[in-house]
Design an enzyme around this catalytic site. Structure first.
Site, PDB file in Angstrom:
ATOM      1  N   THR A 192       8.972  49.395  -1.376  1.00 23.40           N
ATOM      2  CA  THR A 192       8.859  49.767  -2.777  1.00 23.40           C
ATOM      3  C   THR A 192      10.027  50.662  -3.184  1.00 23.40           C
ATOM      4  O   THR A 192      10.434  51.499  -2.392  1.00 23.40           O
ATOM      5  CB  THR A 192       7.592  50.661  -2.924  1.00 23.40           C
ATOM      6  OG1 THR A 192       6.512  50.017  -2.294  1.00 23.40           O
ATOM      7  CG2 THR A 192       7.302  51.026  -4.343  1.00 23.40           C
ATOM      8  N   GLY A 244       5.020  52.288   1.238  1.00 26.92           N
ATOM      9  CA  GLY A 244       4.301  51.933   2.455  1.00 26.92           C
ATOM     10  C   GLY A 244       3.011  51.204   2.154  1.00 26.92           C
ATOM     11  O   GLY A 244       2.869  50.582   1.091  1.00 26.92           O
TER      12      GLY A 244
HETATM   13  N1  GLY Z   1       3.335  50.340  -1.544  1.00 26.74           N
HETATM   14  C1  GLY Z   1       3.459  49.014  -1.973  1.00 26.74           C
HETATM   15  C2  GLY Z   1       2.301  48.196  -1.720  1.00 26.74           C
HETATM   16  O1  GLY Z   1       1.499  48.478  -0.847  1.00 26.74           O
HETATM   17  O2  GLY Z   1       2.143  47.207  -2.406  1.00 26.74           O
END
Ligand code: GLY
Length: 332
Positions: A192, A244
């Site tokens: 992300t 994450g």
């Molecule tokens: N942190 C991004 C997701 O888990 O989609």
């Protein structure tokens, strides 16, 4: 098994610069002195974002911040760079699809007045962060999802775009052929982009955007569009972002917790460490449970921390531009 302290020692090597800079940012980091709005801002403007792709994103953000632009404009324009990069397979165009071959995007944005907007499970739109901003500014709502978000985006002038690049399609087809028909969780498919910034006026804003977990179940939404999970901004205190495994971040209200810890006197670094500790304490099975947090307080101090090794952040300020390796609790 190595002790936590040994692991931190390994991770601390690349973090010396971070600690030096945060120490320079403000002398008074006493836990008895909660950060309040009236304190002097030592570093501004400043922008930080997650992972290597944060360097290019920060450049775009800095174009705005260095010309006295707003943190809100900076974080939107910054993460758009990553969203529009077809080589990046975890955000926007070129993102890896879900297990059925659909690229579905999640994003949110938040400003210094606690205004926020989000889109979830959005398809065929290259820059979900800008749709999230439209949700924030042009509707009474915080989040639009799926077809509704897509129709809204078209109404606002966004163009329908095929987000599944040949490269990502090929990766998905390979995965279908070689993997079990389950979502994969590993360090590579969770990058992300989260970005938080302070502008020249001292206002904070943040943005968070992702194509989510590669080969996820169709319909799965992660933490990135959820205010308080993937992103939280409180202009009196600071801002935080998560990257994450989104499920773990949602379970712990991760970014909101980081900001609340800063409200109660923790430095950004300490707040990120405690949020990571909470992730660890709430999960019996930590296999592949990588989560990283970044945090910035009102004074321009910043910090980052992750469950596993490998997380890094990009930082941009008048006097420096660099990558910082996060401290961590465990090795893979
Ligand atoms: N942190 C991004 C997701 O888990 O989609």
């Amino acid at each position: 098994m190595k002790s936590r302290r040994e692991f931190i020692k390994i991770g601390a090597v690349g973090t010396a610069a971070l600690l030096t800079q945060t120490a320079c940012a403000a002398d008074d980091k006493s836990e008895d002195n909660p950060i309040i709005a009236t304190e002097t801002i030592a570093i501004k403007p400043i922008v930080l974002s997650t992972w290597n792709h944060g360097i290019d994103a920060n450049k775009a953000a800095w174009e705005i911040l260095s010309k006295n632009g707003t943190a809100l404009d900076a974080v939107e324009q910054g993460v758009r760079v990553t969203e529009s990069d077809p080589e990046n397979q975890s955000v926007g165009l070129g993102g890896l699809p879900d297990r059925d071959g659909y690229v579905t995007l999640d994003a949110c944005i938040m400003d210094h007045n606690s205004n926020c907007g989000a889109v979830a499970y959005l398809q065929d739109i290259e820059n979900p962060i800008s749709v999230a901003r439209k949700v924030m500014e042009d509707t009474p709502h915080v989040m639009l999802a799926g077809d509704g978000a897509f129709e809204f985006a078209l109404e606002k002038g966004f163009t329908k775009t095929n987000l599944l690049t040949e490269k990502s399609k090929e990766a998905w087809l390979n995965w279908l052929a070689e993997s079990e028909y389950e979502p994969q969780i590993n360090s590579e498919n969770h990058d992300t982009i989260g970005m938080i910034a302070i502008d020249e006026s001292g206002n904070l804003a943040g943005a968070c955007t992702t194509s989510g977990m590669a080969y996820k179940l169709h319909g799965r939404v992660g933490d990135s569009p959820i205010i308080g999970a993937g992103l939280f901004v409180d202009n009196e205190i600071g801002a935080a972002c998560a990257t994450g495994v989104g499920e773990a971040v949602i379970r712990t209200a991760g970014s909101a917790i980081v900001v609340e810890l800063m409200r109660h006197g923790k430095t950004p670094q300490e707040a990120c460490e405690e949020a990571v500790a909470r992730i660890i304490s709430k999960h019996k099975d930590l296999t592949n449970m990588q989560v990283g947090f970044i945090a910035l307080n009102k004074k321009g101090e910043y910090g980052c921390h992750s469950v596993y090794a490998g997380f890094n952040i990009a930082v941009r300020h008048t006097d420096f531009e660099e990558m910082v390796d996060a401290q961590y609790e465990m090795e893979w």
